[in-house]
Design a protein around this motif. Structure first.
Motif, PDB file in Angstrom:
ATOM      1  N   ARG A 195       0.834  -1.206   0.000  1.00  0.00           N
ATOM      2  CA  ARG A 195       0.000   0.000   0.000  1.00  0.00           C
ATOM      3  C   ARG A 195       0.872   1.261   0.000  1.00  0.00           C
ATOM      4  O   ARG A 195       0.621   2.199  -0.757  1.00  0.00           O
ATOM      5  N   ARG A 196       1.919   1.265   0.843  1.00  0.00           N
ATOM      6  CA  ARG A 196       2.789   2.437   0.908  1.00  0.00           C
ATOM      7  C   ARG A 196       3.500   2.663  -0.445  1.00  0.00           C
ATOM      8  O   ARG A 196       3.601   3.792  -0.924  1.00  0.00           O
ATOM      9  N   VAL A 197       4.000   1.553  -1.042  1.00  0.00           N
ATOM     10  CA  VAL A 197       4.674   1.668  -2.335  1.00  0.00           C
ATOM     11  C   VAL A 197       3.706   2.195  -3.394  1.00  0.00           C
ATOM     12  O   VAL A 197       4.037   3.102  -4.182  1.00  0.00           O
ATOM     13  N   LYS A 198       2.499   1.654  -3.432  1.00  0.00           N
ATOM     14  CA  LYS A 198       1.540   2.043  -4.470  1.00  0.00           C
ATOM     15  C   LYS A 198       1.034   3.468  -4.271  1.00  0.00           C
ATOM     16  O   LYS A 198       0.727   4.159  -5.255  1.00  0.00           O
ATOM     17  N   GLU A 199       0.956   3.917  -3.018  1.00  0.00           N
ATOM     18  CA  GLU A 199       0.574   5.309  -2.798  1.00  0.00           C
ATOM     19  C   GLU A 199       1.648   6.245  -3.370  1.00  0.00           C
ATOM     20  O   GLU A 199       1.334   7.294  -3.941  1.00  0.00           O
ATOM     21  N   ARG A 200       2.922   5.842  -3.219  1.00  0.00           N
ATOM     22  CA  ARG A 200       4.004   6.644  -3.808  1.00  0.00           C
ATOM     23  C   ARG A 200       3.910   6.633  -5.335  1.00  0.00           C
ATOM     24  O   ARG A 200       4.075   7.670  -5.984  1.00  0.00           O
ATOM     25  N   TRP A 235      -5.636   1.552  -7.517  1.00  0.00           N
ATOM     26  CA  TRP A 235      -5.541   1.225  -8.943  1.00  0.00           C
ATOM     27  C   TRP A 235      -6.332   2.215  -9.783  1.00  0.00           C
ATOM     28  O   TRP A 235      -5.869   2.646 -10.843  1.00  0.00           O
ATOM     29  N   ASN A 236      -7.531   2.579  -9.335  1.00  0.00           N
ATOM     30  CA  ASN A 236      -8.353   3.521 -10.104  1.00  0.00           C
ATOM     31  C   ASN A 236      -7.659   4.874 -10.222  1.00  0.00           C
ATOM     32  O   ASN A 236      -7.694   5.513 -11.286  1.00  0.00           O
ATOM     33  N   ARG A 237      -7.010   5.315  -9.157  1.00  0.00           N
ATOM     34  CA  ARG A 237      -6.272   6.586  -9.208  1.00  0.00           C
ATOM     35  C   ARG A 237      -5.063   6.466 -10.146  1.00  0.00           C
ATOM     36  O   ARG A 237      -4.792   7.371 -10.947  1.00  0.00           O
TER      37      ARG A 237
END
Length: 409
Positions: free
Chosen positions: A199-204, A247-249
């Motif tokens: 989650r942290r990686v994907k938020e970045r 993913w949508n973002r």
């Protein structure tokens, strides 16, 4: 006095019953006739027959316990031994003896049956324990967990063993379930940690993707989006409640960029298609200069065509080689014409060519004379060697003469 085959009443009213051990006093009767006395005690005998018959039926057809059966038999035996009935009491004793044997046989049967059931239950529980211990090592968390719960229900439906055996097997069974639960808990704790890191990686990645969505640096930005997608796939899945939103973002940011790029590229493609049309017209105009008859006029015309060509701009990449190849062909023809003209009008080159031709002609004439002399002397070998040398000089002379012709003769 009255009597029947199994008893009698004497004149004093005493009632007797006949047994294998002789007559036994049943009781005394004063209230009525001797026949009434016998009838009364015969009814008591029939009552014993009925009770024994009922007990035999219960022993044979019900799950009457051995203890209760033995108590009932003892009660009836006391009544028979008390001789308070007229009838075949010895026959009743035999039936009671047979009933004792039957009860003992049934008791042994039940004991054997219980032993068999216990043995079957032991094997069944040992099989459950073995399967549970195997499942404890499984990584199929859902299927193994459901199977372990089913094994517990099966265990509850089995008879208990002796305390020691049952406790030992249950301890192993319970330990296997606990070991599986511990491993499953550790697995999902680790999975939660991995998903939190994802989650942290994907938020970045989402933040960077959104920051790039307005870029017009099409090539490098598209390449970076491809790298971001690779990093996204390598990051693994985040928690379900975050994954879809992230993913949508992420996808939405890419869509904004690529939609803008597509719009720009569509305009560019339309412009380049029009450029291609113009350059094809210019290439056709240049090709009309061939073959070149007036070099100076052709050179000036091509220069003007080329200036208009350079001003037009880019064409589609896949069409570029063909249309540019047509212009290059005309340009090469001009260069070849210029080189031919230069050679034709260059005095120094003409003099060198004439000098070389003269030298080669003299060498050829000299070789021809030497060949004729050798043949006249009959030296065929020398003549053949000189002829081979003559072939090489003659080829050089032919080439030099051709070059000299290019200068106008």
């Amino acid at each position: 006095m009255s009597s029947d085959p199994w008893g009698r009443v004497d004149e004093t009213g005493t009632v007797y019953v006949r047994t294998a051990d002789g007559e036994q006093v049943v009781g005394s009767w004063q209230a009525g006739s001797p026949d009434e006395a016998l009838a009364y005690f015969e009814r008591k005998y029939e009552g014993l027959v009925v009770e024994i018959g009922l007990l035999e039926k219960r022993v044979k057809t019900t799950d009457l316990s051995s203890k209760d059966a033995q108590t009932a038999i003892g009660h009836l035996r006391e009544q028979v031994d008390a001789h308070h009935a007229v009838g075949d009491l010895d026959a009743l004793r035999k039936r009671l003896d047979a009933l004792v044997e039957l009860v003992e046989a049934r008791r042994e049967e039940r004991k054997a049956q219980r032993a068999k059931q216990s043995d079957e239950a032991r094997h069944a529980k040992e099989a459950l324990v073995a399967e549970a211990e195997e499942l404890a090592r499984s990584d199929q968390w859902r299927a193994a967990g459901e199977r372990l719960r089913a094994l517990v229900d099966t265990w509850k439906g089995l008879p208990r063993l002796d305390r020691k055996s049952d406790d030992e097997l249950w301890h192993r069974f319970s330990h296997a379930r606990s070991a599986f639960s511990k491993r499953r808990k550790q697995h999902f704790a680790q999975l939660d940690a991995q998903r939190e890191e994802a989650r942290r990686v994907k938020e970045r990645l989402v933040a960077e993707a959104e920051s790039l969505s307005g870029s017009t640096d099409w090539g490098p930005t598209a390449a970076r989006y491809r790298e971001l997608m690779s990093e996204w796939k390598a990051a693994g899945r985040a928690q379900r409640e975050h994954e879809d939103d992230l993913w949508n973002r992420f996808r939405g940011a890419q869509d904004v960029f690529f939609a803008a790029r597509s719009s720009v590229f569509a305009e560019r493609d339309a412009e380049q298609a029009e450029n291609l049309k113009l350059k094809e017209e210019l290439a056709g105009e240049a090709e009309k200069l061939l073959p070149i008859t007036d070099l100076k006029a052709a050179r000036a015309a091509f220069r003007g065509i080329n200036e208009r060509w350079e001003a037009i701009g880019h064409v589609p990449r896949d069409a570029r080689p063909k249309v540019e190849g047509r212009m290059h062909a005309v340009e090469r023809a001009l260069q070849e014409a210029e080189e031919t003209e230069w050679r034709r009008t260059n005095p120094e080159a003409r003099a060198r060519a004439a000098g070389l031709t003269g030298q080669l002609q003299a060498a050829v004439d000299k070789l021809k004379g030497q060949i004729e002399q050798a043949r006249a002397q009959g030296n065929t070998a020398k003549a053949e060697k000189l002829e081979r040398e003559l072939e090489g000089r003659q080829a050089l002379l032919d080439q030099a003469l051709k070059g000299l012709q290019e200068f106008g003769g």
